[in-house]
Enzyme design. Structure first.
Site, mmCIF file in Angstrom:
data_model
loop_
_atom_site.group_PDB
_atom_site.id
_atom_site.type_symbol
_atom_site.label_atom_id
_atom_site.label_comp_id
_atom_site.label_asym_id
_atom_site.label_seq_id
_atom_site.Cartn_x
_atom_site.Cartn_y
_atom_site.Cartn_z
ATOM 1 N N GLY A 42 0.789 -1.229 0.000
ATOM 2 C CA GLY A 42 0.000 0.000 0.000
ATOM 3 C C GLY A 42 0.818 1.273 0.000
ATOM 4 O O GLY A 42 0.256 2.371 0.073
ATOM 5 N N ARG A 283 15.636 -1.183 -7.363
ATOM 6 C CA ARG A 283 15.343 -2.615 -7.328
ATOM 7 C C ARG A 283 16.154 -3.412 -8.357
ATOM 8 O O ARG A 283 16.537 -4.543 -8.087
ATOM 9 C CB ARG A 283 13.850 -2.836 -7.564
ATOM 10 N N GLU A 424 -1.256 -0.814 -13.989
ATOM 11 C CA GLU A 424 -0.121 -1.629 -14.429
ATOM 12 C C GLU A 424 -0.274 -2.154 -15.853
ATOM 13 O O GLU A 424 0.701 -2.597 -16.457
ATOM 14 C CB GLU A 424 0.089 -2.784 -13.431
HETATM 15 C C1 LIG Z 1 2.801 -8.206 -2.954
HETATM 16 C C2 LIG Z 1 2.818 -6.874 -3.650
HETATM 17 C C3 LIG Z 1 3.205 -5.748 -2.942
HETATM 18 C C4 LIG Z 1 3.203 -4.497 -3.583
HETATM 19 N N1 LIG Z 1 3.468 -3.382 -2.842
HETATM 20 C C5 LIG Z 1 3.415 -2.165 -3.442
HETATM 21 C C6 LIG Z 1 3.562 -0.960 -2.678
HETATM 22 O O1 LIG Z 1 3.666 -0.990 -1.449
HETATM 23 N N2 LIG Z 1 3.553 0.223 -3.359
HETATM 24 C C7 LIG Z 1 3.413 0.299 -4.712
HETATM 25 O O2 LIG Z 1 3.449 1.394 -5.266
HETATM 26 N N3 LIG Z 1 3.224 -0.827 -5.445
HETATM 27 C C8 LIG Z 1 3.194 -2.042 -4.850
HETATM 28 N N4 LIG Z 1 2.961 -3.155 -5.583
HETATM 29 C C9 LIG Z 1 2.587 -2.993 -6.997
HETATM 30 C C10 LIG Z 1 1.148 -2.512 -7.081
HETATM 31 O O3 LIG Z 1 0.409 -3.070 -6.028
HETATM 32 C C11 LIG Z 1 0.506 -2.884 -8.404
HETATM 33 O O4 LIG Z 1 1.295 -2.464 -9.480
HETATM 34 C C12 LIG Z 1 -0.853 -2.221 -8.517
HETATM 35 O O5 LIG Z 1 -1.619 -2.482 -7.368
HETATM 36 C C13 LIG Z 1 -1.587 -2.710 -9.753
HETATM 37 O O6 LIG Z 1 -2.876 -2.146 -9.712
HETATM 38 P P1 LIG Z 1 -3.820 -2.334 -10.969
HETATM 39 O O7 LIG Z 1 -5.114 -1.752 -10.618
HETATM 40 O O8 LIG Z 1 -3.144 -1.871 -12.198
HETATM 41 O O9 LIG Z 1 -3.943 -3.915 -11.089
HETATM 42 P P2 LIG Z 1 -4.584 -4.916 -10.040
HETATM 43 O O10 LIG Z 1 -4.696 -4.321 -8.693
HETATM 44 O O11 LIG Z 1 -3.824 -6.186 -10.174
HETATM 45 O O12 LIG Z 1 -6.057 -5.102 -10.590
HETATM 46 C C14 LIG Z 1 -6.310 -5.655 -11.866
HETATM 47 C C15 LIG Z 1 -7.608 -6.439 -11.781
HETATM 48 O O13 LIG Z 1 -8.050 -6.753 -13.100
HETATM 49 C C16 LIG Z 1 -8.602 -8.042 -13.085
HETATM 50 N N5 LIG Z 1 -8.611 -8.596 -14.444
HETATM 51 C C17 LIG Z 1 -7.566 -9.056 -15.163
HETATM 52 N N6 LIG Z 1 -7.973 -9.483 -16.362
HETATM 53 C C18 LIG Z 1 -9.319 -9.282 -16.412
HETATM 54 C C19 LIG Z 1 -10.312 -9.530 -17.384
HETATM 55 N N7 LIG Z 1 -10.033 -10.089 -18.577
HETATM 56 N N8 LIG Z 1 -11.605 -9.209 -17.111
HETATM 57 C C20 LIG Z 1 -11.933 -8.650 -15.907
HETATM 58 N N9 LIG Z 1 -11.014 -8.409 -14.931
HETATM 59 C C21 LIG Z 1 -9.728 -8.713 -15.189
HETATM 60 C C22 LIG Z 1 -7.698 -8.808 -12.124
HETATM 61 O O14 LIG Z 1 -8.319 -9.988 -11.652
HETATM 62 C C23 LIG Z 1 -7.445 -7.769 -11.047
HETATM 63 O O15 LIG Z 1 -8.362 -7.837 -9.989
HETATM 64 C C24 LIG Z 1 2.894 -4.396 -4.960
HETATM 65 C C25 LIG Z 1 2.506 -5.534 -5.671
HETATM 66 C C26 LIG Z 1 2.448 -6.759 -5.022
HETATM 67 C C27 LIG Z 1 1.991 -7.961 -5.808
#
Ligand SMILES: Cc1cc2nc3c(=O)[nH]c(=O)nc-3n(C[C@H](O)[C@H](O)[C@H](O)COP(=O)(O)OP(=O)(O)OC[C@H]3O[C@@H](n4cnc5c(N)ncnc54)[C@H](O)[C@@H]3O)c2cc1C
Length: 460
Positions: A42, A283, A424
């Site tokens: 977070g 990193r 992402e």
């Molecule tokens: C363990 C861990 C710790 C981290 N800690 C940090 C931190 O402290 N600070 C920081 O800046 N970053 C951190 N990161 C990175 C950061 O959390 C992620 O890059 C970020 O949360 C990604 O957010 P997002 O909304 O792009 O994707 P996500 O949060 O992964 O959400 C994408 C969603 O889309 C859904 N999805 C995928 N394909 C489909 C589809 N075809 N149809 C419908 N839904 C779909 C998935 O199921 C998922 O729920 C961390 C990552 C991890 C794994």
């Protein structure tokens, strides 16, 4: 507006779209909401004088911008980085308006190159998802979130504008969503082993990113599906070889567990008990140096400074006594006792700690570690704790090409009408190496932007 993906960026987009007057449907592939955001630490980077100044932290938006560009080897898109660094604090305030509480104390995520990481007051990125879910529950007339709903295809009209999504509910029932605009927010592709290795021609081309390397993400979420949907609708995918490895992997799984590499007052030693890197480095630098150590592994060593109370949950909700009970870490009242548990040379370990402390007390070391006098202190007292770590696939910096309006763009830089993307699944913001804490800032800042602009377009 239809938002594809119910993680941090998708829910931020969905809520911003509701706030801009749209009605919204969110399609989430998995049975659980939140994606990588849910399991993240977070940490959210933002320049925030109100919190930083009382801690004596000197910072500015130009410094944040320059650090982000430096971390990305200056391959980031400057316009997107300016938008991120200018607006990240607004994201903090917007999250607060939705009920997220942040700690007053600012920290530093692993490889953040500075002290500007905001941490939620309750453990982990799940805090954001809980607040978002509350908004959804409170605004059921304007927003609907559907789990187990996998987007399979975007629907285009004759002019090439995106006007809907075809999805599959529970793997079998076909669903069509007709809408004014779509936001793709499906996260990265770190969990897609075949694809990540196929595009691995960048920073990690010497390393095979197959199943022998773990992944911190929830694998079914992080398959890169939204990128393919956008590409089929005409968007360009960029910077795909910019893959991030993180030094905080658990051997065997690659999940990010137990004692974390984020924060201060920790040292990294190899299996000989010797330090080998500046713990505050980027990193990619950290992971390259870990691969060069015997067995490509290392120990993180902390002491009572990090864990003054073995029953106090850390930022991720785990206590030292939890980790000991699970057999995930070793402990010792003295450095010598800890070294015995680790199976490393006690004199080497003591020398490593002494060298680190010497920098904290004003000296220098061979690795270029720079102490931060707002947070670092000499590590002298037990109990001591250590945990084995390996590099793990963590973040994919490449993805859908977007402009500063969060519109998905084709190879000529022209927006695809009705198609937006955030988080992402997009490319270009972080360059070749993302700073720790910049992904959550990206998701919230560009998620809000995508949702607001998608709503404006859909309602126009
Ligand atoms: C363990 C861990 C710790 C981290 N800690 C940090 C931190 O402290 N600070 C920081 O800046 N970053 C951190 N990161 C990175 C950061 O959390 C992620 O890059 C970020 O949360 C990604 O957010 P997002 O909304 O792009 O994707 P996500 O949060 O992964 O959400 C994408 C969603 O889309 C859904 N999805 C995928 N394909 C489909 C589809 N075809 N149809 C419908 N839904 C779909 C998935 O199921 C998922 O729920 C961390 C990552 C991890 C794994």
């Amino acid at each position: 507006v239809c938002v594809v993906g119910g993680g941090g960026s998708g829910l931020a987009a969905a809520i911003a779209a509701v706030q801009a007057g749209a009605s919204v449907i969110v399609l989430e592939k998995c049975g659980i909401t939140g994606g990588s955001t849910n399991v993240s630490e977070g940490a959210l980077n933002a320049v925030d004088p109100e919190r930083q100044e009382p801690q004596g932290i000197e910072d500015s938006i130009p410094t944040f911008y320059e650090t982000t560009m430096k971390g990305g080897h200056n391959t980031n898109n400057p316009e997107l980085v300016h938008f991120l660094t200018d607006n990240a604090l607004d994201s903090v305030h917007w999250l607060e308006s939705l009920g997220v509480e942040f700690k007053d104390e600012i920290g530093s995520a692993t490889g953040s190159l500075g002290q500007r990481s905001h941490y939620p007051a309750t453990p982990s990125g799940n805090t954001y998802i809980r607040s978002f879910q509350q908004f959804i529950d409170d605004n059921a007339d304007a927003i609907m979130l559907l789990n187990n709903m996998q987007a399979k295809e975007l629907i285009l009209d004759d002019a090439g504008a995106v006007v809907g999504v075809k999805a599959l509910y529970d793997g079998e029932q076909e669903v069509t969503v007709n809408c004014g605009a779509v936001v793709i927010a499906t996260g990265g592709f770190g969990g897609n082993v075949e694809y990540r290795q196929k595009v691995n021609t960048g920073v990690w081309k010497e390393v095979v990113l197959d199943d022998s390397i773990g992944c911190t993400n929830i694998k079914p979420c992080a398959q890169g599906e939204g990128m393919v949907l956008a590409e089929n609708a005409g968007a360009e995918l960029i910077c795909l070889s910019d893959i991030q490895l993180h030094p905080c992997g658990t051997p065997g799984t690659g999940l990010m567990e137990d004692i974390r590499t984020s924060g201060r007052n920790r040292i990294f030693v190899n299996t000989d008990g010797k330090r080998f890197v500046n713990e505050g480095a980027e990193r990619d630098v950290l992971c390259k140096n870990i691969f060069a150590q015997p067995d490509g592994t290392y120990w993180i060593v902390v002491n009572t400074l990090r864990y003054p109370d073995p029953d106090e949950p850390d930022a991720n909700g785990a206590t030292i006594n939890n980790m000991l009970a699970l057999g995930h870490i070793v402990a010792g009242d003295t450095v010598e006792a800890l070294a015995g548990e680790m199976g490393v040379d006690a004199a080497n370990l003591q020398a490593s700690i002494d060298a680190y402390n010497a920098v904290v007390e004003g000296g220098t070391d061979e690795f270029g570690f720079v102490a931060d006098n707002t947070a670092d202190a000499a590590m002298t007292e037990g109990p001591w704790y250590a945990c084995r770590k390996v590099p793990t696939v963590h973040h994919t910096m490449g993805g859908i090409r977007v402009n500063v309006e969060s519109e998905a763009c084709n190879a000529d830089g022209e927006p695809i009408p009705g198609l937006y993307a955030a988080g992402e699944c997009t490319g270009g913001i972080h360059g070749e190496n993302r700073l720790g804490g910049n992904a959550i800032a990206d998701c919230m800042t560009f998620g809000r932007n995508a949702g607001t602009n998608a709503a404006k377009y859909a309602l126009a």
